[in-house]
Write an enzyme that holds these catalytic residues in place. Structure first.
Site, short mmCIF file in Angstrom:
data_model
loop_
_atom_site.label_atom_id
_atom_site.label_comp_id
_atom_site.label_asym_id
_atom_site.label_seq_id
_atom_site.Cartn_x
_atom_site.Cartn_y
_atom_site.Cartn_z
N TYR A 131 0.77 -1.34 -0.03
CA TYR A 131 -0.03 -0.04 -0.03
C TYR A 131 0.94 1.28 -0.03
O TYR A 131 1.45 1.46 0.96
CB TYR A 131 -0.97 0.11 1.33
N LYS A 159 -0.31 -1.23 -4.73
CA LYS A 159 -1.39 -0.20 -4.86
C LYS A 159 -0.72 1.27 -4.90
O LYS A 159 -0.12 1.69 -3.78
CB LYS A 159 -2.35 -0.29 -3.53
N1 LIG Z 1 -6.94 4.51 -0.48
C1 LIG Z 1 -8.34 3.90 -0.22
C2 LIG Z 1 -8.87 3.01 -1.25
C3 LIG Z 1 -8.70 3.63 -2.56
O1 LIG Z 1 -8.74 4.70 -2.93
C4 LIG Z 1 -8.39 3.18 1.01
O2 LIG Z 1 -7.37 2.58 1.56
O3 LIG Z 1 -9.44 2.99 1.71
#
Ligand SMILES: N[C@@H](CC=O)C(=O)O
Length: 297
Positions: A131, A159
């Site tokens: 992430y 992501k």
């Molecule tokens: N970043 C967001 C999801 C996508 O935009 C999250 O972690 O909830």
């Protein structure tokens, strides 16, 4: 599970902690709409504000309520030790994957982040999505670091935040990253206003906060991009520009999503963990108008 639309629901709160009934309802609604996966305890799920016990509870409810839809659970925390415990809880709950952000208070070095991911992936038996979210972690991944982390066992997706708005630059961005990471690791775009441009540029998945609230509208965009109809995907996303403008004015999606969920009666008000608050005043009234005029559901 790392393709298509991954929808990130809010984690509604009440005076007793997690509003388990509302949360189960939000997750079921996403599964019924046909999203490809559910990202529980992302930033939209206020993961950083919840205790270990609350997070374990949310993980169980998400997996139970999602039925056959795979669920990814956010396990980010300041200390590696705590991430390992959260990852253990997520696996016990039956999660299909975990999502890990390099959460920081003191700014982290690239080597510290690499060691953090190395320790976690070594102890995992399910896939992990990296992430990358400098807006909340204050850590900027280099492409080279993404390339190194992507070689670790169990890493299956990245992501990434945002995307150049020019389609050719977006494609070059994705191609550059793709050249550094193994083929079994998917590239996902986040930042909802970049969804169509990211998918059109070759991202395999859209990690979407607003997909956690309006799955049908965002699935339509995703499916258009997946069948190669780049123009249709971009036009459908552009239609939502007034919503993205409101989000930009408010400095992010969370408080706006909370207000939208309250307006729709999907959660009780207030639904965010204090000190966070859903938007109020003229922008909330404007949001109600947008939901109606854009026919969001
Ligand atoms: N970043 C967001 C999801 C996508 O935009 C999250 O972690 O909830």
């Amino acid at each position: 599970m790392f393709t298509g639309l991954s929808a990130f629901p809010l984690t509604p709160m009440n005076e007793d902690g997690i509003d388990t009934v509302a949360y189960a309802g939000l997750v079921r609604r996403l599964a019924d709409a046909g999203v490809d996966s559910i990202g529980a305890l992302g930033s939209s799920g206020s993961y950083a504000y919840l205790s270990r016990e609350e997070r374990a509870r949310v993980a169980h409810i998400a997996v139970e309520s999602a039925g056959t839809v795979p669920v990814m659970i956010g396990v980010g925390a300041l200390r590696t030790r705590d991430v390992l415990l959260l990852a253990e809880d997520a696996q016990k709950a039956g999660a299909s994957a975990v999502l890990l952000a390099p959460v920081s208070y003191n700014k982290l070095s690239a080597e510290e982040v690499y060691s953090h991911f190395e320790a976690v992936t070594r102890n995992l038996s399910i896939p992990l999505c990296v992430y990358d979210n400098p807006g909340t972690t204050n850590f900027q991944f280099s492409d080279e670091l993404h390339g190194r982390i992507a070689q670790l066992p169990n890493v299956r997706s990245i992501k990434i935040p945002g995307m150049p708005l020019d389609p050719q630059e977006a494609k070059a961005r994705v191609d550059r990253l793709r050249a550094l990471i193994p083929a079994h690791v998917s590239i996902g775009v986040s930042g909802d206003w970049f969804g169509a441009i990211g998918l059109n540029a070759g991202c395999e998945v859209w990690y979407s906060a607003w997909g956690g609230l309006f799955p049908r509208a965002l699935l339509e965009i995703t499916r258009a991009a997946q069948r190669g109809d780049a123009q249709e995907a971009s036009q459908l996303l552009e239609r939502l520009c007034p919503l993205w403008d409101l989000v930009a004015r408010q400095g992010g999606s969370l408080r706006v999503m909370a207000a939208a969920a309250e307006l729709l009666g999907l959660v009780k008000s207030p639904c965010l963990p204090l000190p966070l608050k859903a938007i109020q005043g003229p922008d909330r009234a404007h949001l109600a108008e947008l939901i109606a005029s854009l026919e969001l559901q």
